[in-house]
Design a protein around this motif. Structure first.
Motif, PDB file in Angstrom:
ATOM      1  N   UNK A   1      75.589  69.992  47.252  1.00  0.00           N
ATOM      2  CA  UNK A   1      76.239  69.490  46.024  1.00  0.00           C
ATOM      3  C   UNK A   1      75.449  68.390  45.331  1.00  0.00           C
ATOM      4  N   UNK A   2      74.531  67.737  46.048  1.00  0.00           N
ATOM      5  CA  UNK A   2      73.751  66.687  45.404  1.00  0.00           C
ATOM      6  C   UNK A   2      72.534  67.250  44.657  1.00  0.00           C
ATOM      7  N   UNK A   3      72.311  68.569  44.769  1.00  0.00           N
ATOM      8  CA  UNK A   3      71.172  69.184  44.061  1.00  0.00           C
ATOM      9  C   UNK A   3      71.389  69.053  42.553  1.00  0.00           C
ATOM     10  N   UNK A   4      70.317  68.847  41.813  1.00  0.00           N
ATOM     11  CA  UNK A   4      70.412  68.677  40.363  1.00  0.00           C
ATOM     12  C   UNK A   4      70.936  69.954  39.715  1.00  0.00           C
ATOM     13  N   UNK A   5      71.787  69.824  38.691  1.00  0.00           N
ATOM     14  CA  UNK A   5      72.324  71.020  38.032  1.00  0.00           C
ATOM     15  C   UNK A   5      71.226  71.856  37.383  1.00  0.00           C
ATOM     16  N   UNK A   6      70.090  71.236  37.060  1.00  0.00           N
ATOM     17  CA  UNK A   6      69.004  71.974  36.426  1.00  0.00           C
ATOM     18  C   UNK A   6      68.484  73.090  37.325  1.00  0.00           C
ATOM     19  N   UNK A   7      68.661  72.954  38.623  1.00  0.00           N
ATOM     20  CA  UNK A   7      68.142  73.952  39.547  1.00  0.00           C
ATOM     21  C   UNK A   7      68.771  75.327  39.317  1.00  0.00           C
TER      22      UNK A   7
ATOM     23  N   UNK B   1      70.503  67.909  29.887  1.00  0.00           N
ATOM     24  CA  UNK B   1      70.878  67.668  28.478  1.00  0.00           C
ATOM     25  C   UNK B   1      70.795  68.963  27.670  1.00  0.00           C
ATOM     26  N   UNK B   2      69.765  69.763  27.938  1.00  0.00           N
ATOM     27  CA  UNK B   2      69.593  71.035  27.226  1.00  0.00           C
ATOM     28  C   UNK B   2      70.674  72.020  27.663  1.00  0.00           C
ATOM     29  N   UNK B   3      70.946  72.050  28.953  1.00  0.00           N
ATOM     30  CA  UNK B   3      71.993  72.933  29.491  1.00  0.00           C
ATOM     31  C   UNK B   3      73.333  72.657  28.797  1.00  0.00           C
ATOM     32  N   UNK B   4      73.662  71.378  28.680  1.00  0.00           N
ATOM     33  CA  UNK B   4      74.911  70.959  28.037  1.00  0.00           C
ATOM     34  C   UNK B   4      74.956  71.424  26.577  1.00  0.00           C
ATOM     35  N   UNK B   5      73.864  71.210  25.864  1.00  0.00           N
ATOM     36  CA  UNK B   5      73.805  71.570  24.446  1.00  0.00           C
ATOM     37  C   UNK B   5      73.857  73.086  24.245  1.00  0.00           C
ATOM     38  N   UNK B   6      73.166  73.833  25.095  1.00  0.00           N
ATOM     39  CA  UNK B   6      73.178  75.303  24.980  1.00  0.00           C
ATOM     40  C   UNK B   6      74.590  75.834  25.242  1.00  0.00           C
ATOM     41  N   UNK B   7      75.303  75.182  26.144  1.00  0.00           N
ATOM     42  CA  UNK B   7      76.701  75.568  26.382  1.00  0.00           C
ATOM     43  C   UNK B   7      77.522  75.441  25.108  1.00  0.00           C
ATOM     44  N   UNK B   8      77.256  74.379  24.333  1.00  0.00           N
ATOM     45  CA  UNK B   8      77.977  74.186  23.069  1.00  0.00           C
ATOM     46  C   UNK B   8      77.588  75.262  22.058  1.00  0.00           C
ATOM     47  N   UNK B   9      76.295  75.622  22.029  1.00  0.00           N
ATOM     48  CA  UNK B   9      75.833  76.670  21.112  1.00  0.00           C
ATOM     49  C   UNK B   9      76.518  77.992  21.469  1.00  0.00           C
ATOM     50  N   UNK B  10      76.588  78.311  22.752  1.00  0.00           N
ATOM     51  CA  UNK B  10      77.267  79.533  23.173  1.00  0.00           C
ATOM     52  C   UNK B  10      78.726  79.516  22.714  1.00  0.00           C
ATOM     53  N   UNK B  11      79.372  78.370  22.854  1.00  0.00           N
ATOM     54  CA  UNK B  11      80.757  78.250  22.407  1.00  0.00           C
ATOM     55  C   UNK B  11      80.900  78.524  20.919  1.00  0.00           C
ATOM     56  N   UNK B  12      79.935  78.048  20.132  1.00  0.00           N
ATOM     57  CA  UNK B  12      79.972  78.250  18.681  1.00  0.00           C
ATOM     58  C   UNK B  12      79.789  79.715  18.303  1.00  0.00           C
ATOM     59  N   UNK B  13      79.082  80.488  19.131  1.00  0.00           N
ATOM     60  CA  UNK B  13      78.928  81.916  18.815  1.00  0.00           C
ATOM     61  C   UNK B  13      80.256  82.640  18.972  1.00  0.00           C
ATOM     62  N   UNK B  14      81.161  82.079  19.773  1.00  0.00           N
ATOM     63  CA  UNK B  14      82.482  82.685  19.959  1.00  0.00           C
ATOM     64  C   UNK B  14      83.469  82.151  18.918  1.00  0.00           C
ATOM     65  N   UNK B  15      83.393  80.846  18.630  1.00  0.00           N
ATOM     66  CA  UNK B  15      84.348  80.225  17.713  1.00  0.00           C
ATOM     67  C   UNK B  15      83.720  78.990  17.086  1.00  0.00           C
ATOM     68  N   UNK B  16      83.296  79.114  15.835  1.00  0.00           N
ATOM     69  CA  UNK B  16      82.631  78.004  15.145  1.00  0.00           C
ATOM     70  C   UNK B  16      83.660  77.150  14.409  1.00  0.00           C
ATOM     71  N   UNK B  17      84.427  76.382  15.160  1.00  0.00           N
ATOM     72  CA  UNK B  17      85.413  75.492  14.550  1.00  0.00           C
ATOM     73  C   UNK B  17      84.769  74.194  14.107  1.00  0.00           C
ATOM     74  N   UNK B  18      85.411  73.510  13.157  1.00  0.00           N
ATOM     75  CA  UNK B  18      84.868  72.254  12.626  1.00  0.00           C
ATOM     76  C   UNK B  18      84.653  71.203  13.712  1.00  0.00           C
ATOM     77  N   UNK B  19      85.639  71.045  14.596  1.00  0.00           N
ATOM     78  CA  UNK B  19      85.523  70.037  15.650  1.00  0.00           C
ATOM     79  C   UNK B  19      84.370  70.380  16.596  1.00  0.00           C
TER      80      UNK B  19
END
Length: 124
Positions: free
Chosen positions: A12-18, A25-43
């Motif tokens: 569990x202490x292994x870095x999430x990047x693995x 930071x990129x992983x987090x942002x790409x997750x948001x981009x994926x979410x926008x492809x499903x539902x591009x809400x203003x918030x």
């Protein structure tokens, strides 16, 4: 025996990047981009992109782009790194319901890691 099952569990202490090969930071942002492809809400748009990005590409334009994309490729559920340039820049292939996209993404290094740059192109 339970001890062998515990040994097979990832540390569990292994870095999430693995897991994905992407910096956190990129992983987090790409997750948001994926979410926008499903539902591009203003918030969701405000939560994904930096004020600098939204000054260059207004939220209504971002929304129409993602809505248009959704009509063509559907929602994007999966991704894998193509090229990782550093902790905040990468090219990521998004796998979507009806095709793939290559996302060139630049993420602000400071939390909450808002997107400073995003270029989406159909994957070859």
């Amino acid at each position: 025996p339970p001890s062998s099952a515990a040994a097979a569990t990832p540390d569990p202490s292994a870095a999430p990047a693995a897991a994905s090969g992407l910096p956190p930071a990129v992983e987090e942002a790409i997750g948001r981009v994926q979410g926008l492809t499903a539902d591009a809400g203003d918030a969701a748009i405000q939560a994904a992109f930096s004020p600098t990005f939204l000054a260059a590409v207004p939220p209504d334009k971002v929304k129409s782009l993602f809505t248009q994309l959704h009509g063509v490729i559907g929602a994007c559920k999966d991704h894998k790194p193509v090229t990782v340039k550093d902790d905040t820049k990468a090219i990521v292939r998004l796998q979507c319901e009806h095709g793939g996209l290559n996302a060139t993404i630049v993420v602000n290094p400071a939390p909450p890691h808002l997107i400073d740059g995003l270029l989406l192109k159909p994957a070859e």
